[in-house]
Design a protein around this motif. Structure first.
Motif, mmCIF file in Angstrom:
data_model
loop_
_atom_site.group_PDB
_atom_site.id
_atom_site.type_symbol
_atom_site.label_atom_id
_atom_site.label_comp_id
_atom_site.label_asym_id
_atom_site.label_seq_id
_atom_site.Cartn_x
_atom_site.Cartn_y
_atom_site.Cartn_z
ATOM 1 N N ASP A 85 0.790 -1.197 -0.035
ATOM 2 C CA ASP A 85 0.068 -0.054 -0.003
ATOM 3 C C ASP A 85 0.725 1.210 -0.008
ATOM 4 O O ASP A 85 0.567 2.262 -0.496
ATOM 5 N N ASN B 230 -4.432 -3.770 0.335
ATOM 6 C CA ASN B 230 -6.088 -3.751 0.431
ATOM 7 C C ASN B 230 -6.557 -2.988 -0.578
ATOM 8 O O ASN B 230 -7.784 -2.656 -0.467
ATOM 9 N N GLN B 231 -5.840 -2.828 -1.687
ATOM 10 C CA GLN B 231 -6.387 -2.185 -2.862
ATOM 11 C C GLN B 231 -5.731 -2.968 -4.159
ATOM 12 O O GLN B 231 -4.782 -3.691 -3.815
ATOM 13 N N TRP B 232 -6.193 -2.806 -5.208
ATOM 14 C CA TRP B 232 -5.835 -3.662 -6.303
ATOM 15 C C TRP B 232 -4.347 -3.146 -6.678
ATOM 16 O O TRP B 232 -4.230 -1.762 -6.727
ATOM 17 N N ILE B 233 -3.473 -4.010 -6.833
ATOM 18 C CA ILE B 233 -2.102 -3.422 -7.324
ATOM 19 C C ILE B 233 -1.826 -3.995 -8.728
ATOM 20 O O ILE B 233 -1.712 -5.360 -8.911
ATOM 21 N N ARG B 234 -1.433 -3.205 -9.421
ATOM 22 C CA ARG B 234 -0.803 -3.750 -10.914
ATOM 23 C C ARG B 234 0.448 -4.212 -10.771
ATOM 24 O O ARG B 234 1.274 -3.654 -10.222
ATOM 25 N N CYS B 235 0.885 -5.510 -11.459
ATOM 26 C CA CYS B 235 2.069 -6.125 -11.308
ATOM 27 C C CYS B 235 2.344 -6.749 -12.940
ATOM 28 O O CYS B 235 1.316 -7.123 -13.493
ATOM 29 N N ARG C 291 3.075 -12.017 -7.823
ATOM 30 C CA ARG C 291 1.898 -12.032 -7.684
ATOM 31 C C ARG C 291 1.324 -10.782 -6.951
ATOM 32 O O ARG C 291 1.831 -10.157 -5.982
ATOM 33 N N ALA C 292 0.018 -10.388 -6.815
ATOM 34 C CA ALA C 292 -0.569 -9.300 -6.126
ATOM 35 C C ALA C 292 -1.680 -9.897 -5.134
ATOM 36 O O ALA C 292 -2.249 -11.026 -5.634
ATOM 37 N N GLN D 283 -4.949 -9.085 -2.862
ATOM 38 C CA GLN D 283 -5.714 -8.319 -2.194
ATOM 39 C C GLN D 283 -6.472 -8.737 -1.271
ATOM 40 O O GLN D 283 -6.987 -9.700 -1.211
ATOM 41 N N GLN E 198 -8.721 -7.740 2.564
ATOM 42 C CA GLN E 198 -9.832 -6.580 3.081
ATOM 43 C C GLN E 198 -9.226 -5.492 3.341
ATOM 44 O O GLN E 198 -8.159 -5.446 3.999
#
Length: 164
Positions: A16, A42-47, A54-55, A57, A59
């Motif tokens: 984050d 706790n948010q979408w992460i671009r990878c 890997r990401a 996500q 809660q």
């Protein structure tokens, strides 16, 4: 149930608040050194598309990502975080904790860091402006890359894998 001992060590990222430039260093290292990197947020992460990256996500909520990292990590794994209480939990579990500026947390410096963090939190709670962290510089990026290289060089590698 514990994981088999031959499972390679991994890198976990408290994503984050991790600077993009540090994520890029980790992405390049993942493929080069064939080490698994997991970004937890706790948010979408671009990878990037990679078998090693890997990401995850989780809660939203207080310390949810931190708890997920501590639950999944193993002794010897590297955790990248600016969060001092998370670093303390990682060290307690036998992991290696490094912040994005390349400072390695240790059992020896953890009490001082926790006490300074709590002091600054009390000041902010009393309405005192403490300022933010200093600007992120190229020397910080280099210090992080150096710590990462040290960890990669010291980790045991699966049979047949070239040195990092």
């Amino acid at each position: 149930m514990s994981e088999p001992e031959h499972t390679p060590l991994q890198i976990w990222v408290d994503a984050d608040a991790c600077p993009g430039v540090i994520k890029e260093i980790l992405f390049r290292a993942a493929d080069r050194a064939q080490v698994h990197v997991t970004l937890v947020a706790n948010q979408w992460i671009r990878c990037p598309a990679s078998r090693y990256i890997r990401a995850l996500q989780v809660q939203g909520g207080f310390d949810v990502a931190d708890s997920e990292i501590v639950e999944r990590m193993r002794a010897g794994d590297l955790v990248v975080t600016q969060d001092i209480p998370l670093a303390a939990r990682v060290i307690e579990k036998g992991g290696v904790a490094v912040n994005p500026r390349g400072e390695r947390y240790s059992a020896e410096n953890m009490a001082e860091r926790l006490s300074m963090r709590n002091f600054m939190e009390e000041l902010r709670g009393a309405g005192v402006q403490t300022g933010g962290p200093p600007a992120f510089h190229a020397r910080d990026r280099q210090a992080f890359a150096n710590q990462l290289d040290r960890w990669l060089a010291q980790r045991p590698r699966p049979r047949g894998m070239p040195p990092a």
